[in-house]
Design an enzyme around this catalytic site. Sequence first.
Site, short mmCIF file in Angstrom:
data_model
loop_
_atom_site.label_atom_id
_atom_site.label_comp_id
_atom_site.label_asym_id
_atom_site.label_seq_id
_atom_site.Cartn_x
_atom_site.Cartn_y
_atom_site.Cartn_z
N GLY A 1 -65.48 35.25 -28.50
CA GLY A 1 -64.06 34.97 -28.57
C GLY A 1 -63.47 35.03 -29.95
O GLY A 1 -62.36 34.56 -30.17
N GLU B 1 -72.16 44.69 -36.56
CA GLU B 1 -71.83 45.86 -35.73
C GLU B 1 -70.93 46.79 -36.52
O GLU B 1 -70.18 46.36 -37.39
CB GLU B 1 -71.03 45.43 -34.47
CG GLU B 1 -71.84 44.79 -33.39
CD GLU B 1 -70.97 44.26 -32.25
OE1 GLU B 1 -69.73 44.30 -32.36
OE2 GLU B 1 -71.55 43.78 -31.27
N TYR C 1 -67.61 48.47 -37.08
CA TYR C 1 -66.28 48.01 -36.71
C TYR C 1 -65.48 49.16 -36.09
O TYR C 1 -65.25 50.18 -36.73
CB TYR C 1 -65.52 47.44 -37.92
CG TYR C 1 -64.14 46.94 -37.57
CD1 TYR C 1 -63.98 45.79 -36.81
CD2 TYR C 1 -63.00 47.63 -37.97
CE1 TYR C 1 -62.72 45.33 -36.45
CE2 TYR C 1 -61.73 47.17 -37.63
CZ TYR C 1 -61.60 46.02 -36.87
OH TYR C 1 -60.35 45.57 -36.52
N HIS D 1 -59.79 46.15 -25.22
CA HIS D 1 -60.71 45.11 -24.72
C HIS D 1 -60.69 45.18 -23.19
O HIS D 1 -59.68 44.86 -22.58
CB HIS D 1 -60.24 43.74 -25.22
CG HIS D 1 -61.07 42.59 -24.73
ND1 HIS D 1 -61.59 41.64 -25.57
CD2 HIS D 1 -61.46 42.24 -23.49
CE1 HIS D 1 -62.26 40.75 -24.86
NE2 HIS D 1 -62.19 41.10 -23.59
N GLU E 1 -70.24 41.31 -24.97
CA GLU E 1 -70.81 40.01 -24.64
C GLU E 1 -70.48 39.67 -23.19
O GLU E 1 -69.71 40.38 -22.53
CB GLU E 1 -70.29 38.91 -25.56
CG GLU E 1 -68.79 38.78 -25.65
CD GLU E 1 -68.36 37.81 -26.76
OE1 GLU E 1 -67.92 36.71 -26.40
OE2 GLU E 1 -68.46 38.15 -27.96
N ASN F 1 -69.32 36.47 -20.47
CA ASN F 1 -68.85 35.10 -20.25
C ASN F 1 -69.37 34.61 -18.91
O ASN F 1 -69.25 35.29 -17.90
CB ASN F 1 -67.33 35.06 -20.27
CG ASN F 1 -66.77 35.57 -21.59
OD1 ASN F 1 -67.33 35.29 -22.66
ND2 ASN F 1 -65.73 36.36 -21.53
N ARG G 1 -68.44 32.03 -17.06
CA ARG G 1 -67.53 31.06 -16.42
C ARG G 1 -66.47 31.81 -15.61
O ARG G 1 -66.36 33.03 -15.70
CB ARG G 1 -66.80 30.29 -17.53
CG ARG G 1 -66.04 31.25 -18.44
CD ARG G 1 -65.15 30.56 -19.46
NE ARG G 1 -64.32 31.53 -20.15
CZ ARG G 1 -64.66 32.22 -21.21
NH1 ARG G 1 -65.86 32.05 -21.75
NH2 ARG G 1 -63.83 33.10 -21.76
N ARG H 1 -49.42 34.88 -19.91
CA ARG H 1 -49.73 33.48 -20.17
C ARG H 1 -48.52 32.83 -20.84
O ARG H 1 -48.04 33.33 -21.86
CB ARG H 1 -50.93 33.37 -21.11
CG ARG H 1 -52.20 33.92 -20.51
CD ARG H 1 -53.38 33.50 -21.35
NE ARG H 1 -54.59 34.19 -20.96
CZ ARG H 1 -55.79 33.91 -21.43
NH1 ARG H 1 -55.93 32.96 -22.35
NH2 ARG H 1 -56.85 34.57 -21.01
C1 MV4 Z 1 -64.99 43.96 -32.43
C2 MV4 Z 1 -63.89 44.73 -32.85
C3 MV4 Z 1 -64.15 45.96 -33.41
N1 MV4 Z 1 -65.41 46.39 -33.55
N2 MV4 Z 1 -66.23 44.43 -32.59
C4 MV4 Z 1 -62.39 40.21 -30.88
C5 MV4 Z 1 -62.77 39.16 -29.92
C6 MV4 Z 1 -64.24 39.12 -29.88
N3 MV4 Z 1 -64.71 38.98 -28.56
C7 MV4 Z 1 -64.66 40.43 -30.50
N4 MV4 Z 1 -63.51 41.04 -31.07
C8 MV4 Z 1 -63.57 42.26 -31.68
N5 MV4 Z 1 -64.81 42.77 -31.86
C9 MV4 Z 1 -66.43 45.62 -33.16
N6 MV4 Z 1 -67.67 46.06 -33.32
C10 MV4 Z 1 -62.60 44.23 -32.69
C11 MV4 Z 1 -62.45 42.97 -32.12
C12 MV4 Z 1 -61.11 42.48 -32.10
C13 MV4 Z 1 -60.53 41.95 -33.27
C14 MV4 Z 1 -61.25 41.85 -34.46
C15 MV4 Z 1 -60.67 41.34 -35.62
C16 MV4 Z 1 -59.33 40.92 -35.58
C17 MV4 Z 1 -58.60 41.00 -34.41
C18 MV4 Z 1 -59.20 41.51 -33.23
C19 MV4 Z 1 -58.46 41.59 -32.06
C20 MV4 Z 1 -59.06 42.08 -30.93
C21 MV4 Z 1 -60.37 42.54 -30.97
#
Ligand code: MV4
Length: 454
Positions: A164, A200, A202, A208, A288, A290, A292, A338
């Site tokens: 999260g 990881e 980026y 998402h 990942e 969840n 729940r 929401r």
């Molecule tokens: C990432 C990503 C980009 N690359 N992982 C956000 C929630 C969490 N579950 C994982 N998240 C992210 N993981 C990789 N390898 C982009 C996000 C991400 C995010 C990251 C930084 C700032 C704002 C974000 C908003 C949505 C998703």
Amino acid sequence: MFSKILIANRGEIAIRIIRACKELGIKTVAVYSEADKNSLHVEFADEAVCIGKGPSAESYLNVSSIVSDAEITDSDAIHPGYGFLAENTSFAEVCDSCGIKFIGPTVENINLMGNKIQAKETMRKAGLPLIPGSKGGIKSKDEALAAAQKIGYPLILKAKAGGGGKGMRICHSDVRLVSALMTAQSEAEAAFGDSDIYMERYLNNPRHIEIQVAADNYGNAIYLGERDCSIQRRHQKIIEETPSPAINNRLRKKLGELCVKGIKSINYRNVGTMEFLLDSQGNVYFMEMNTRIQVEHPITEEVTGIDLVKLQIQLAGGEKLPFKQDAIHFKGASVECRINAEDPDRGFMPSPGNIDFCYIPGGKGVRVDTHIYSGYHIPPYYDSLIAKVITTDNTRKEALKKMERTLDEFLVEPVKTTASFCKKIIVDPDFQRGKYHTGFLDKFLVQEEERKEA
Ligand code: MV4
């Protein structure tokens, strides 16, 4: 089947669970904090027990009082809802040892998926695609630099116990890596009591996407389609929709079947959600899981016709999955906004207090999951979610149009809410075209600021 369930939660989800229990003919026990004594979940349950003071740590997170109240009230099971104790292994363990059924997956399932490094490795073995990254945890700066060589920049540091978005750090060069690692480690230690970090590549502005899954105790598992949760602010989802404008039938089936393989490989039980990132080239990566029921579960219910909370209870009660994959059909489109008690004009500052008046909209294809009513007092201690507005129609376009009119009808006074902010996103031309990603909202907010200044 259970004859009595204790609901270890509050707000809209507590009401949602009580409704499912009533329809299944199961008695309910509400627990509530002193701040929630005038709440509807207390009113709607057959019995209610006060478990402590307003702050969550003294009530909804108090494992021993919740479990002892389950014993005193002769409850057979506990439904944890989302948040609070929903993914707390020791809570699930205490339930097990007291002979009270925890409505959710096994302690082993929760443990395994709670460790994000192990979760990824397990799903890799089951054939799911992963974001390129470190093989396991990163302990030292030398390990970090070596892993960064292989992965390349930009990269992201994540907490093993996280999820999260907590304890994440984006990093663009070797020069910043060492300090980013230390910051991530101390944040992770403070938030989770576990400083372990993994790395990881980026991905820039991915979508998402999450897949809803369900499994019974007899090796049967199904997928229930995806939800696009790319509209987030500070890792809090604001709008979710299904189907995703970015997923076609072929990808849905492929992802769904991979998820089913994945959960079968860990003997998963009950409902769960697998989270993926979808990049601009159309690659999807498991991130990942969840363990729940999620806030946004209603949109999946609306397009599948399946009551996920009833299903959770039935599966926990030892029933077989009542349908096979080929009986699951996705009909129409559903979107959720929401509604938070926050002021979008003041940086989304919480806006608790008395609701003097509210009107909850309705009509065909409109569902509002909420615990508020005229005269309700929003306590300051908890999450600011006050309602989930869900609209469903034959097409995405119609569901969005329905959302526009529904948000206009949603009235709350004098508390500030995010309803009108949600409407601005819904009518945005890029959103309307389905052209959005996880970077959409930040850009949208910047543009809004610019519009105000002009
Ligand atoms: C990432 C990503 C980009 N690359 N992982 C956000 C929630 C969490 N579950 C994982 N998240 C992210 N993981 C990789 N390898 C982009 C996000 C991400 C995010 C990251 C930084 C700032 C704002 C974000 C908003 C949505 C998703």
